[in-house]
Design a protein around this motif. Sequence first.
Motif, PDB file in Angstrom:
ATOM      1  N   ASN A 108      -2.525  -3.166   4.013  1.00 14.08           N
ATOM      2  CA  ASN A 108      -2.042  -4.180   4.952  1.00 14.08           C
ATOM      3  C   ASN A 108      -0.548  -4.410   4.721  1.00 14.08           C
ATOM      4  O   ASN A 108      -0.101  -4.504   3.564  1.00 14.08           O
ATOM      5  CB  ASN A 108      -2.787  -5.506   4.753  1.00 14.08           C
ATOM      6  CG  ASN A 108      -4.261  -5.410   5.087  1.00 14.08           C
ATOM      7  OD1 ASN A 108      -4.624  -5.058   6.197  1.00 14.08           O
ATOM      8  ND2 ASN A 108      -5.119  -5.696   4.118  1.00 14.08           N
ATOM      9  N   PRO A 109       0.249  -4.492   5.790  1.00 16.62           N
ATOM     10  CA  PRO A 109       1.692  -4.735   5.624  1.00 16.62           C
ATOM     11  C   PRO A 109       1.965  -6.163   5.176  1.00 16.62           C
ATOM     12  O   PRO A 109       1.348  -7.112   5.663  1.00 16.62           O
ATOM     13  CB  PRO A 109       2.256  -4.474   7.028  1.00 16.62           C
ATOM     14  CG  PRO A 109       1.112  -4.729   7.957  1.00 16.62           C
ATOM     15  CD  PRO A 109      -0.133  -4.339   7.216  1.00 16.62           C
ATOM     16  N   VAL A 110       2.895  -6.313   4.233  1.00 20.03           N
ATOM     17  CA  VAL A 110       3.280  -7.633   3.735  1.00 20.03           C
ATOM     18  C   VAL A 110       4.791  -7.668   3.518  1.00 20.03           C
ATOM     19  O   VAL A 110       5.444  -6.631   3.406  1.00 20.03           O
ATOM     20  CB  VAL A 110       2.568  -7.984   2.407  1.00 20.03           C
ATOM     21  CG1 VAL A 110       1.075  -8.064   2.578  1.00 20.03           C
ATOM     22  CG2 VAL A 110       2.928  -6.979   1.318  1.00 20.03           C
ATOM     23  N   HIS A 111       5.325  -8.882   3.454  1.00 17.86           N
ATOM     24  CA  HIS A 111       6.717  -9.083   3.099  1.00 17.86           C
ATOM     25  C   HIS A 111       6.825  -9.484   1.625  1.00 17.86           C
ATOM     26  O   HIS A 111       5.818  -9.813   0.980  1.00 17.86           O
ATOM     27  CB  HIS A 111       7.350 -10.163   3.977  1.00 17.86           C
ATOM     28  CG  HIS A 111       7.419  -9.781   5.425  1.00 17.86           C
ATOM     29  ND1 HIS A 111       8.029  -8.624   5.860  1.00 17.86           N
ATOM     30  CD2 HIS A 111       6.944 -10.396   6.543  1.00 17.86           C
ATOM     31  CE1 HIS A 111       7.944  -8.535   7.162  1.00 17.86           C
ATOM     32  NE2 HIS A 111       7.275  -9.595   7.612  1.00 17.86           N
ATOM     33  N   GLU A 150       3.441  -2.357   1.839  1.00 14.30           N
ATOM     34  CA  GLU A 150       2.025  -2.529   2.087  1.00 14.30           C
ATOM     35  C   GLU A 150       1.307  -2.829   0.779  1.00 14.30           C
ATOM     36  O   GLU A 150       1.653  -2.289  -0.272  1.00 14.30           O
ATOM     37  CB  GLU A 150       1.424  -1.274   2.718  1.00 14.30           C
ATOM     38  CG  GLU A 150       1.899  -1.007   4.143  1.00 14.30           C
ATOM     39  CD  GLU A 150       1.197   0.187   4.751  1.00 14.30           C
ATOM     40  OE1 GLU A 150       0.949   1.166   4.014  1.00 14.30           O
ATOM     41  OE2 GLU A 150       0.879   0.148   5.950  1.00 14.30           O
ATOM     42  N   VAL A 151       0.302  -3.689   0.875  1.00 17.38           N
ATOM     43  CA  VAL A 151      -0.564  -3.994  -0.259  1.00 17.38           C
ATOM     44  C   VAL A 151      -1.910  -3.338  -0.006  1.00 17.38           C
ATOM     45  O   VAL A 151      -2.492  -3.485   1.076  1.00 17.38           O
ATOM     46  CB  VAL A 151      -0.719  -5.513  -0.454  1.00 17.38           C
ATOM     47  CG1 VAL A 151      -1.880  -5.825  -1.388  1.00 17.38           C
ATOM     48  CG2 VAL A 151       0.548  -6.108  -1.027  1.00 17.38           C
ATOM     49  N   GLY A 152      -2.393  -2.601  -0.987  1.00 12.05           N
ATOM     50  CA  GLY A 152      -3.662  -1.891  -0.860  1.00 12.05           C
ATOM     51  C   GLY A 152      -4.730  -2.501  -1.736  1.00 12.05           C
ATOM     52  O   GLY A 152      -4.503  -2.758  -2.923  1.00 12.05           O
ATOM     53  N   VAL A 153      -5.894  -2.752  -1.141  1.00 14.73           N
ATOM     54  CA  VAL A 153      -7.068  -3.210  -1.887  1.00 14.73           C
ATOM     55  C   VAL A 153      -7.963  -1.989  -2.066  1.00 14.73           C
ATOM     56  O   VAL A 153      -8.521  -1.467  -1.090  1.00 14.73           O
ATOM     57  CB  VAL A 153      -7.803  -4.331  -1.135  1.00 14.73           C
ATOM     58  CG1 VAL A 153      -8.959  -4.858  -1.977  1.00 14.73           C
ATOM     59  CG2 VAL A 153      -6.850  -5.460  -0.776  1.00 14.73           C
ATOM     60  N   CYS A 154      -8.085  -1.510  -3.306  1.00 13.28           N
ATOM     61  CA  CYS A 154      -8.749  -0.241  -3.588  1.00 13.28           C
ATOM     62  C   CYS A 154     -10.085  -0.480  -4.294  1.00 13.28           C
ATOM     63  O   CYS A 154     -10.141  -1.201  -5.299  1.00 13.28           O
ATOM     64  CB  CYS A 154      -7.860   0.649  -4.452  1.00 13.28           C
ATOM     65  SG  CYS A 154      -6.259   1.036  -3.685  1.00 13.28           S
ATOM     66  N   PHE A 155     -11.145   0.145  -3.760  1.00 14.66           N
ATOM     67  CA  PHE A 155     -12.486   0.020  -4.321  1.00 14.66           C
ATOM     68  C   PHE A 155     -12.957   1.369  -4.835  1.00 14.66           C
ATOM     69  O   PHE A 155     -12.657   2.414  -4.252  1.00 14.66           O
ATOM     70  CB  PHE A 155     -13.481  -0.469  -3.260  1.00 14.66           C
ATOM     71  CG  PHE A 155     -13.203  -1.853  -2.730  1.00 14.66           C
ATOM     72  CD1 PHE A 155     -13.740  -2.967  -3.345  1.00 14.66           C
ATOM     73  CD2 PHE A 155     -12.409  -2.025  -1.609  1.00 14.66           C
ATOM     74  CE1 PHE A 155     -13.484  -4.233  -2.858  1.00 14.66           C
ATOM     75  CE2 PHE A 155     -12.152  -3.290  -1.110  1.00 14.66           C
ATOM     76  CZ  PHE A 155     -12.694  -4.399  -1.738  1.00 14.66           C
ATOM     77  N   THR A 156     -13.721   1.330  -5.929  1.00 16.33           N
ATOM     78  CA  THR A 156     -14.434   2.512  -6.423  1.00 16.33           C
ATOM     79  C   THR A 156     -15.872   2.108  -6.709  1.00 16.33           C
ATOM     80  O   THR A 156     -16.141   0.997  -7.186  1.00 16.33           O
ATOM     81  CB  THR A 156     -13.797   3.083  -7.696  1.00 16.33           C
ATOM     82  OG1 THR A 156     -13.718   2.053  -8.710  1.00 16.33           O
ATOM     83  CG2 THR A 156     -12.398   3.615  -7.424  1.00 16.33           C
ATOM     84  N   VAL A 203      -8.733 -10.101   4.271  1.00  8.48           N
ATOM     85  CA  VAL A 203      -7.411 -10.189   3.646  1.00  8.48           C
ATOM     86  C   VAL A 203      -6.569 -11.165   4.460  1.00  8.48           C
ATOM     87  O   VAL A 203      -6.280 -10.910   5.634  1.00  8.48           O
ATOM     88  CB  VAL A 203      -6.725  -8.810   3.573  1.00  8.48           C
ATOM     89  CG1 VAL A 203      -5.366  -8.938   2.899  1.00  8.48           C
ATOM     90  CG2 VAL A 203      -7.598  -7.816   2.816  1.00  8.48           C
ATOM     91  N   ASP A 204      -6.209 -12.278   3.856  1.00 11.55           N
ATOM     92  CA  ASP A 204      -5.361 -13.288   4.492  1.00 11.55           C
ATOM     93  C   ASP A 204      -3.966 -13.199   3.889  1.00 11.55           C
ATOM     94  O   ASP A 204      -3.809 -13.174   2.659  1.00 11.55           O
ATOM     95  CB  ASP A 204      -5.927 -14.690   4.278  1.00 11.55           C
ATOM     96  CG  ASP A 204      -7.303 -14.848   4.898  1.00 11.55           C
ATOM     97  OD1 ASP A 204      -7.446 -14.498   6.074  1.00 11.55           O
ATOM     98  OD2 ASP A 204      -8.234 -15.301   4.199  1.00 11.55           O
ATOM     99  N   ILE A 205      -2.951 -13.192   4.757  1.00 13.30           N
ATOM    100  CA  ILE A 205      -1.576 -12.981   4.318  1.00 13.30           C
ATOM    101  C   ILE A 205      -0.697 -14.096   4.853  1.00 13.30           C
ATOM    102  O   ILE A 205      -0.811 -14.495   6.017  1.00 13.30           O
ATOM    103  CB  ILE A 205      -1.043 -11.619   4.800  1.00 13.30           C
ATOM    104  CG1 ILE A 205      -1.908 -10.487   4.246  1.00 13.30           C
ATOM    105  CG2 ILE A 205       0.409 -11.410   4.375  1.00 13.30           C
ATOM    106  CD1 ILE A 205      -1.576  -9.125   4.813  1.00 13.30           C
ATOM    107  N   GLY A 206       0.217 -14.586   3.998  1.00 14.30           N
ATOM    108  CA  GLY A 206       1.195 -15.578   4.434  1.00 14.30           C
ATOM    109  C   GLY A 206       0.577 -16.923   4.715  1.00 14.30           C
ATOM    110  O   GLY A 206      -0.205 -17.462   3.921  1.00 14.30           O
ATOM    111  N   ALA A 207       0.905 -17.493   5.883  1.00 12.11           N
ATOM    112  CA  ALA A 207       0.430 -18.824   6.248  1.00 12.11           C
ATOM    113  C   ALA A 207      -1.079 -18.858   6.389  1.00 12.11           C
ATOM    114  O   ALA A 207      -1.711 -19.901   6.146  1.00 12.11           O
ATOM    115  CB  ALA A 207       1.093 -19.272   7.550  1.00 12.11           C
TER     116      ALA A 207
END
Length: 225
Positions: free
Chosen positions: A46-49, A103-109, A132-136
């Motif tokens: 997901n793109p993030v600042h 971008e922030v990646g949430v990686c599962f195994t 995934v909730d980002i920012g406000a």
Amino acid sequence: MARLPSLTFSSFLLLLLTLTLLTGPTFAIKFKLRAYRYPKPKCIWNPVHNNALVIVTANVGAGEGQQVDVEIVDSSPQKNQYLSKKNINGETRLAITSHAEGEVGVCFTNSLDKGYPSEKSSEATRIVDLDVDIGADAVDYNAIANQESLSGLETEMRKLEGMVKEIVDEMGYLKQREIRFSDTNLSTNKRVQNFAWFTVLLLAALGVWQIVHLRSFFKRKYLID
């Protein structure tokens, strides 16, 4: 002095709806995570600042003989690793603050236990429901309202303040990107012009050399004086 018109409730709702549409959405996905003896990570990006709050809520379904691990990383040159948690079950809530643009990646195994039957390994999966909730969107305004004893209107105004700040940050980021792209275009244009002038001068020098060489050759053959 002219009196400014007051903000009606309908106008307030319209402003709230507009700001909500302009802000980044909540990313939600549900998928099956297959288990392997030596699993490769499945990452959701997901793109993030920079310096953005990110709340990850993962709800992992039941699965016998399987272990699901989660890791949160980013795509920056530093390859930041924010946290790692093993053997998650049920609902798991994780919070981080980003350290870079990208971008922030949430990686599962999903790993199979050693004693898991090999003939059933192809059927071993677990359902993952990821939000995934980002920012406000990641701020818990209900908790803030309870802590600071805010009214409903004050809570909505606090939400609007967070949304406006996020929009301003987004505009600032876009402005910086525009400046960077403009500088890149100017630099590229200058290099192309310099290369064009170099090519013209090189062709002119080559033409002069050919004329001098041919003149010398013709003189040796006594074809010209």
